[in-house]
Design a protein around this motif. Structure first.
Motif, PDB file in Angstrom:
ATOM      1  N   THR A  49       3.085   1.633  -3.242  1.00  0.00           N
ATOM      2  CA  THR A  49       2.469   1.768  -4.564  1.00  0.00           C
ATOM      3  C   THR A  49       1.414   2.863  -4.639  1.00  0.00           C
ATOM      4  O   THR A  49       1.434   3.679  -5.569  1.00  0.00           O
ATOM      5  N   LEU A  50       0.482   2.911  -3.689  1.00  0.00           N
ATOM      6  CA  LEU A  50      -0.644   3.837  -3.815  1.00  0.00           C
ATOM      7  C   LEU A  50      -0.247   5.316  -3.784  1.00  0.00           C
ATOM      8  O   LEU A  50      -0.750   6.100  -4.613  1.00  0.00           O
ATOM      9  N   ILE A  82       0.841  -1.210   0.000  1.00  0.00           N
ATOM     10  CA  ILE A  82       0.000   0.000   0.000  1.00  0.00           C
ATOM     11  C   ILE A  82       0.869   1.251   0.000  1.00  0.00           C
ATOM     12  O   ILE A  82       0.710   2.151  -0.828  1.00  0.00           O
ATOM     13  N   GLU A 116      -5.055   5.932   2.094  1.00  0.00           N
ATOM     14  CA  GLU A 116      -4.309   5.877   0.836  1.00  0.00           C
ATOM     15  C   GLU A 116      -5.214   5.481  -0.336  1.00  0.00           C
ATOM     16  O   GLU A 116      -5.062   6.005  -1.449  1.00  0.00           O
ATOM     17  N   CYS A 117      -6.146   4.574  -0.087  1.00  0.00           N
ATOM     18  CA  CYS A 117      -7.099   4.199  -1.144  1.00  0.00           C
ATOM     19  C   CYS A 117      -7.995   5.383  -1.501  1.00  0.00           C
ATOM     20  O   CYS A 117      -8.300   5.607  -2.687  1.00  0.00           O
ATOM     21  N   SER A 118      -8.405   6.147  -0.494  1.00  0.00           N
ATOM     22  CA  SER A 118      -9.244   7.327  -0.740  1.00  0.00           C
ATOM     23  C   SER A 118      -8.503   8.361  -1.581  1.00  0.00           C
ATOM     24  O   SER A 118      -9.068   8.959  -2.508  1.00  0.00           O
ATOM     25  N   TYR A 137      -6.078   7.728  -3.632  1.00  0.00           N
ATOM     26  CA  TYR A 137      -5.913   7.176  -4.981  1.00  0.00           C
ATOM     27  C   TYR A 137      -7.178   7.351  -5.814  1.00  0.00           C
ATOM     28  O   TYR A 137      -7.112   7.777  -6.972  1.00  0.00           O
ATOM     29  N   PHE A 138      -8.334   7.037  -5.240  1.00  0.00           N
ATOM     30  CA  PHE A 138      -9.588   7.172  -5.996  1.00  0.00           C
ATOM     31  C   PHE A 138      -9.911   8.648  -6.259  1.00  0.00           C
ATOM     32  O   PHE A 138     -10.496   8.981  -7.298  1.00  0.00           O
ATOM     33  N   SER A 158      -0.962   7.549  -7.030  1.00  0.00           N
ATOM     34  CA  SER A 158      -1.799   8.746  -6.948  1.00  0.00           C
ATOM     35  C   SER A 158      -1.058   9.969  -7.481  1.00  0.00           C
ATOM     36  O   SER A 158      -1.636  10.801  -8.196  1.00  0.00           O
ATOM     37  N   ALA A 208      -4.550   2.123   5.132  1.00  0.00           N
ATOM     38  CA  ALA A 208      -5.056   1.561   3.876  1.00  0.00           C
ATOM     39  C   ALA A 208      -6.245   2.352   3.357  1.00  0.00           C
ATOM     40  O   ALA A 208      -6.339   2.661   2.157  1.00  0.00           O
ATOM     41  N   THR A 209      -7.165   2.712   4.254  1.00  0.00           N
ATOM     42  CA  THR A 209      -8.363   3.458   3.851  1.00  0.00           C
ATOM     43  C   THR A 209      -8.002   4.844   3.327  1.00  0.00           C
ATOM     44  O   THR A 209      -8.525   5.297   2.293  1.00  0.00           O
TER      45      THR A 209
END
Length: 264
Positions: free
Chosen positions: A198-199, A195, A248-250, A252-253, A203, A245-246
């Protein structure tokens, strides 16, 4: 919050990790290595388990396994048609070895959880010191090979024409990646290390096409994730890895959404 030593250690460690992962992650993404990063994290899990089995620290065990594995992968060549299949087989093998070493070491399930998902409470001052030393080594070597690494990562055809030793650059970078995986796993754990590697970088590429700006943005996104994740973990007593994780995913999106808007 900062009256607790483990939280001070965690923030220092996470800051170091975010900087290293931001720098390394840009090249991980450009060289299409997320899958290899995930595999190294699983190898690191086996190494940490092995470390506990023979009586050394999990970090030292991870370093032994990941560095040796990265050199072997680098010897296979960057364009080997068999490399991806070999990496898949190696990944499964080392997960099994990790479980075996945990069983043989007679450690409780909490040790496995700490290795797989990280443990903020378990970061000591000596761990921070070792992480600082490893991180400085990674960053110094990256600075030395930065020009050739950037050339080889973003313009491999031009690098070949300029006689850049791609094989040597790849092996050096893989060793640095192995060190980064071992360092960062102390916060987010072996399973979630990809995570941070990469993320943030993935991003950043949607906001800039300059390598230096991508690195800077990746570091900023990483810092946001780990700092905010640690704070939320402290006030909720929920796993820090979940929040990182949450977040970094946010990010990215959100970057994907920004990119879509700019293209319309």
């Amino acid at each position: 919050m900062f009256s607790f030593e483990f939280m001070r250690n965690a923030y220092v460690a996470s800051t170091i990790i975010a900087i290293v992962c931001g720098f390394v992650g840009v090249f991980v993404v450009s060289r299409n290595m997320p899958f290899l990063t995930h595999t190294l994290s699983e190898i690191g899990f086996a190494g940490a388990s092995f470390g506990m089995f023979i009586g050394i620290t999990p970090l030292n065990g991870m370093l032994i396994f990941t560095v040796i594995s990265s050199i072997l992968v680098g010897k296979m060549g960057t364009k080997s048609s068999r490399r991806e299949n070999s990496i898949s087989a190696i990944s499964g093998l080392f997960i099994g070895l990790g479980v075996l070493f945990l069983a043989l070491s007679n450690k409780s399930a909490s040790y496995a959880t700490n290795i797989l998902f990280g443990s903020v409470v378990g970061i000591s001052q000596s761990d921070v010191n070792q992480m600082v030393i490893l991180s400085v080594i990674v960053l110094l070597v990256l600075l030395v090979i930065y020009r050739n690494l950037k050339f080889d990562s973003f313009d491999p055809v031009g690098a070949k024409a300029q006689h850049v030793n791609s094989g040597l650059i790849s092996i050096i970078f893989l060793v640095l990646l192995a060190l980064s995986v071992s360092v960062a796993a102390q916060i987010v754990g072996a399973l979630l290390i990809f995570i941070l590697l990469t993320l943030p970088a993935a991003s950043a590429k949607y906001f800039s096409h300059s390598v230096s700006k991508m690195i800077a943005l990746a570091v900023v996104f990483g810092l946001i994730g780990v700092w905010l994740g640690l704070y939320l973990g402290y006030i909720t007593n929920w796993p820090v890895s979940f929040f990182i994780a949450t977040i970094e995913c946010s990010i990215y999106f959100a970057a994907l959404g920004f990119n879509r808007i700019m293209q319309n």
